[in-house]
Motif scaffolding. Structure first.
Motif, mmCIF file in Angstrom:
data_model
loop_
_atom_site.group_PDB
_atom_site.id
_atom_site.type_symbol
_atom_site.label_atom_id
_atom_site.label_comp_id
_atom_site.label_asym_id
_atom_site.label_seq_id
_atom_site.Cartn_x
_atom_site.Cartn_y
_atom_site.Cartn_z
ATOM 1 N N SER A 72 0.842 -1.201 0.000
ATOM 2 C CA SER A 72 0.000 0.000 0.000
ATOM 3 C C SER A 72 0.879 1.254 0.000
ATOM 4 O O SER A 72 0.596 2.228 -0.694
ATOM 5 N N LEU A 73 1.941 1.187 0.778
ATOM 6 C CA LEU A 73 2.842 2.335 0.814
ATOM 7 C C LEU A 73 3.606 2.452 -0.510
ATOM 8 O O LEU A 73 3.813 3.555 -1.029
ATOM 9 N N THR A 74 3.997 1.316 -1.042
ATOM 10 C CA THR A 74 4.747 1.312 -2.299
ATOM 11 C C THR A 74 3.957 1.975 -3.428
ATOM 12 O O THR A 74 4.486 2.792 -4.175
ATOM 13 N N VAL A 75 2.678 1.625 -3.520
ATOM 14 C CA VAL A 75 1.879 2.164 -4.626
ATOM 15 C C VAL A 75 1.114 3.422 -4.226
ATOM 16 O O VAL A 75 0.247 3.897 -4.953
ATOM 17 N N LYS A 143 10.823 0.576 -1.381
ATOM 18 C CA LYS A 143 11.309 -0.544 -0.556
ATOM 19 C C LYS A 143 11.755 -1.748 -1.395
ATOM 20 O O LYS A 143 12.824 -2.302 -1.172
ATOM 21 N N ILE A 144 10.958 -2.116 -2.355
ATOM 22 C CA ILE A 144 11.273 -3.320 -3.132
ATOM 23 C C ILE A 144 12.602 -3.167 -3.882
ATOM 24 O O ILE A 144 13.400 -4.100 -3.950
ATOM 25 N N LEU A 145 12.850 -1.959 -4.398
ATOM 26 C CA LEU A 145 14.115 -1.708 -5.107
ATOM 27 C C LEU A 145 15.271 -1.643 -4.128
ATOM 28 O O LEU A 145 16.349 -2.199 -4.363
ATOM 29 N N ASP A 146 15.007 -0.973 -2.996
ATOM 30 C CA ASP A 146 16.078 -0.816 -2.005
ATOM 31 C C ASP A 146 16.544 -2.174 -1.492
ATOM 32 O O ASP A 146 17.742 -2.416 -1.348
ATOM 33 N N LEU A 193 4.481 -1.327 -13.518
ATOM 34 C CA LEU A 193 5.374 -1.252 -14.685
ATOM 35 C C LEU A 193 6.607 -0.409 -14.366
ATOM 36 O O LEU A 193 7.729 -0.747 -14.745
ATOM 37 N N GLU A 194 6.371 0.647 -13.630
ATOM 38 C CA GLU A 194 7.497 1.508 -13.246
ATOM 39 C C GLU A 194 8.482 0.741 -12.357
ATOM 40 O O GLU A 194 9.703 0.832 -12.529
ATOM 41 N N ILE A 195 7.930 -0.037 -11.429
ATOM 42 C CA ILE A 195 8.795 -0.837 -10.546
ATOM 43 C C ILE A 195 9.594 -1.842 -11.384
ATOM 44 O O ILE A 195 10.812 -1.986 -11.215
ATOM 45 N N LEU A 196 8.909 -2.497 -12.300
ATOM 46 C CA LEU A 196 9.603 -3.504 -13.118
ATOM 47 C C LEU A 196 10.687 -2.862 -13.972
ATOM 48 O O LEU A 196 11.771 -3.422 -14.149
#
Ligand code: GLN
Ligand code: ZN
Length: 766
Positions: A72-75, A143-146, A193-196
């Motif tokens: 939820s925070l990510t998006v 977070k996921i990228l970090d 898509l941006e995350i990917l």
């Protein structure tokens, strides 16, 4: 064959994260120290998995509170009420995150927390995303990228894990009308898509998309959303390897849909549904890889290598080795961390320990399975050892008790029937018990003060003798009886001061149960539970509660209600053996509870409550499986309750009252009295009972025990009037919503006194 883990426990093997979070929340440590703990745990987990030989090591499976809240925070799905918390009061992203999880009371702000609910049919709870019409999303937290980069700097190329967009939307709740949350998928997808894109820039190879809803009943719209999302991702990232993870059930009629999605691999749960392997293999497209979820992420038993290998062989018949992946059935967050920490033979005997496997050992099992399947010479010994452990489990005298199995085999139709139907029992009970109209009672526990808990701790440490401990509990019980008499309550309880927990207390006294020292599993946020382990045939060697109930009854001329936990609840809140159906284990517990009920009756206890707060949470995920479950669950309750005379009154209690869809089964339980939670819904939940014309007696809770607030008599009178307008007065009881163990004495005394006064007002008005 690659090896794959879907997620690793993040609480730390010594609950380091729990402690660090609670320190930070109480203001006793800095954010830096909390963040450092998080980093240490992640490093430890990654290195552990690498050393074990896991190829697809997850990242972003770590969470300070909950993985759904992380997303939820990510998006940027941050409800408006938190906008004031964002960054402008010197708050960090983590502070905002905790505000969403736990509420925020600071700087003159008072913001409620987001709602929490159960994660599918586990005992883990997640924070429910809140969605509004036309909601927009944006990448808010990285977070996921970090975490992907953090692992990379440690030399580990991980597989980031993210809940897929369709499951994420379905996990949430619409906060206004006029839309369906799955419609938001078009707005949400661009953030994914941006995350990917960012992950691809960092040369990510695999990304795991968790889509557990694929194993549930889906609407046409949901299915279309799946097709849309994964086609778009494929269009934009043709080379990226997506592992689509399903778990907690079979794909069933969604198999063709899942197989049609343009992803590199799909993961299926073969612990829950080994039978789905054939159908999935039949539909699997030529290039798609299949990840076999063989090692149980939700239980603590050693994997049965022979059974797993036979599944691998079935798969190998159809699919080349390089298309198979060997993995855990689901994330390992639902199992405890490390069996090696169980080093106290008195708590967990070596014989039982050899049958168990916790998260760390499960990693080794995944790798061993691959090695055995691929004929590594070193693996043969592992297979042998595993077979020996399973052989010992099949034949152990510790597990198998002939007299328990014989008792179950001899079960007769009478065992789950009371002598006569409720209408007759009700008359007999009225004569025997002589209770007034609108009888008052409580749900069982009275305040477990820190003093009461300290006695137990001191007794366990050996600082108090059993006699001293018992004397203290007796004194507390007597005072509680005296208070209830003074307050004018009709049916008294002993207060449950001798109990640590409503399941553990019984597990400790039943045969077939054992406990662990460190078998903690995250329940929600920093809350962890240590479920008992049911390893063998269950029976009751000796009476468990008779001593306390009989003592309490000896103190008073009024009726004192006996207090037990029901078979389904004991089952639900334990790790359950997997070498026989759950229904069988539940029936064994039911007979053990029945023995206790009968002994209570013999000891002069005329009213006995069998709590079943977990009956509803045991419902299977698929509606088509409900009937089968409800049939044995209801039967188990009836077995436990049916050994007594007609004029003995059986109560049950459930901590909720959303029964619309199972009201028939609640009625089939045939408890003489059911007490339920109703006050927060202003009695509206009682309508299900009214519409059904529920025949037995009901105590709809008249005040909320979750809050220290003392309700006034008038409030409770109003609620009771409402109840009376839909349920006949002769059927109604007056009681709080649930047990009082978390309350303080002062508010408890006031509230119960008001409650008795409210019942009197009602009696006078008839
Ligand atoms: N008898 C128990 C108590 O009062 C019931 C608790 C529960 O339903 N969760 O504490
Ligand atoms: Zn309750």
């Amino acid at each position: 064959m690659l090896t794959n883990n879907l997620g690793y426990p993040r609480i730390g093997s010594k609950r380091e994260l729990k402690k660090a979070c609670e320190q930070y929340w109480s203001g006793n440590s800095s954010i830096q120290s909390l963040v450092q703990t998080g980093r240490d745990i992640r490093k430890h987990n990654w290195e552990l998995q690498k050393a074990a030989g896991i190829d697809l090591i997850p990242s972003n499976d770590f969470s300070y509170y909950d993985q759904v809240l992380d997303l939820s925070l990510t998006v940027g799905a941050i409800p408006k009420r938190y906008h004031e918390v964002i960054l402008n009061k010197g708050n960090s992203e983590l502070d905002l995150y905790f505000a969403m999880a736990r509420g925020y009371q600071k700087d003159g702000l008072d913001i409620t927390a987001m709602e929490m609910t159960k994660w599918f049919d586990t005992n883990y709870h997640y924070i429910v995303p809140e969605f509004t019409k036309d909601q927009q999303f944006k990448l808010f937290s990285t977070k996921i990228l970090d975490e992907y980069n953090e692992a990379k700097r440690l030399g580990i190329n991980t597989k980031p894990v993210i809940i897929g967009p369709v499951s994420y939307l379905l996990l949430g709740k619409e906060k206004e009308s006029g839309f369906e949350r799955v419609d938001l998928v078009k707005n949400l997808l661009p953030v994914y898509l941006e995350i990917l894109r960012k992950l691809e820039e960092q040369h990510v190879e695999w990304v795991q998309f968790d889509e557990p809803f694929l194993a549930l009943d889906l609407t046409g719209k949901d299915k279309a959303a799946y097709a849309y999302v994964y086609a778009e991702i494929k269009k934009q990232f043709p080379k990226l390897k997506i592992l689509l993870a399903t778990y907690f059930g079979a794909l069933k009629e969604n198999t063709a849909l899942a197989a049609s999605l343009p992803v590199q691999a799909i993961h299926i749960d073969l612990v829950r549904s080994p039978e789905q392997l054939e159908t999935v293999l039949a539909d699997l497209p030529d290039q798609m890889k299949l990840s076999l979820g063989l090692v149980d992420g939700r239980n603590i038993w050693k994997n049965d290598f022979k059974a797993s290998l036979s599944l691998i062989e079935t798969a190998l018949d159809r699919v080349k080795e390089n298309r198979l992946i060997i993995g855990s059935s689901c994330s390992l967050i639902h199992s405890p961390c490390d069996l090696e920490l169980e080093n106290n033979d008195k708590v967990l005997t070596p014989e039982i320990k050899q049958w168990l496997s916790f998260a760390r050992q499960k990693l080794d099992e995944i790798v061993s399975l691959k090695q055995i399947a691929a004929n590594y010479p070193s693996a043969a010994a592992k297979l042998k050892e595993n077979e020996a452990a399973h052989q010992s489990r099949k034949t152990s005298a510790l597990i198998h008790k002939a007299f328990v199995k014989e008792r179950l085999a001899a079960i007769s139709v009478k065992d789950d029937q009371r002598g006569n139907p409720f209408a007759l029992r009700q008359k007999l009970q009225q004569e025997a018990l002589g209770l007034p109209l609108f009888p008052t009672t409580t749900i069982g526990s009275f305040p477990q003060t820190s003093e009461v808990r300290s006695w137990r701790a001191r007794y366990k440490k050996g600082e108090l003798s059993l006699a001293e401990y018992d004397a203290l509990i007796e004194k507390e019980t007597e005072e509680t009886i005296r208070f209830q008499e003074e307050a004018g309550i009709d049916v008294l309880v002993h207060g449950e001061f001798e109990r640590n927990d409503m399941v553990e207390y019984f597990g400790e006294q039943l045969a077939g149960f054992t406990f662990t020292k460190n078998g903690w599993v995250q329940s929600y946020g920093s809350r962890c539970v240590k479920p008992p382990v049911i390893y063998g045939d269950v029976y009751r060697p000796e009476p468990m509660t008779v001593r306390w109930s009989a003592y309490a009854q000896s103190l008073s001329k009024k009726w004192v209600k006996g207090m037990l936990t029901g078979p389904v609840t004991i089952l639900q809140w334990s790790f359950v053996r997997n070498d026989q159906p759950r229904s069988e284990t539940c029936t064994q517990i039911a007979f053990a509870i029945r023995d206790e009920v009968n002994d209570l009756e013999k000891a002069g206890i005329k009213i006995i409550q069998i709590d079943e707060p977990a009956i509803r949470e045991g419902l299977p995920l698929r509606k088509s499986d409900w009937q089968e479950y409800l049939q044995w669950a209801v039967k188990a309750f009836r077995i436990s309750a049916s050994g007594v005379k007609d004029d003995t009154q059986i109560h049950t209690h459930m901590c909720y009252s959303e029964f619309n869809d199972i009201i028939q089964h609640i009625a089939d339980m045939d408890a003489d009295v059911i007490t339920i939670e109703c006050s927060r819904s202003q009695m509206e939940l009682l309508d299900a009972f009214a519409d059904f014309k529920y025949p037995n007696e009901i105590g709809p809770g008249v005040y909320d025990i979750h809050s220290p607030r003392v309700p006034a008599k008038e409030e409770m009178v109003a609620l009771l009037e409402k109840a009376r307008s839909v349920i006949p007065a002769a059927q109604l009881w007056v009681n709080p919503d649930c047990g009082l163990k978390t309350r303080h004495w002062a508010e408890t005394k006031k509230a119960l006194t008001e409650m008795v006064a409210a019942a009197k007002v009602l009696r006078e008005s008839v």
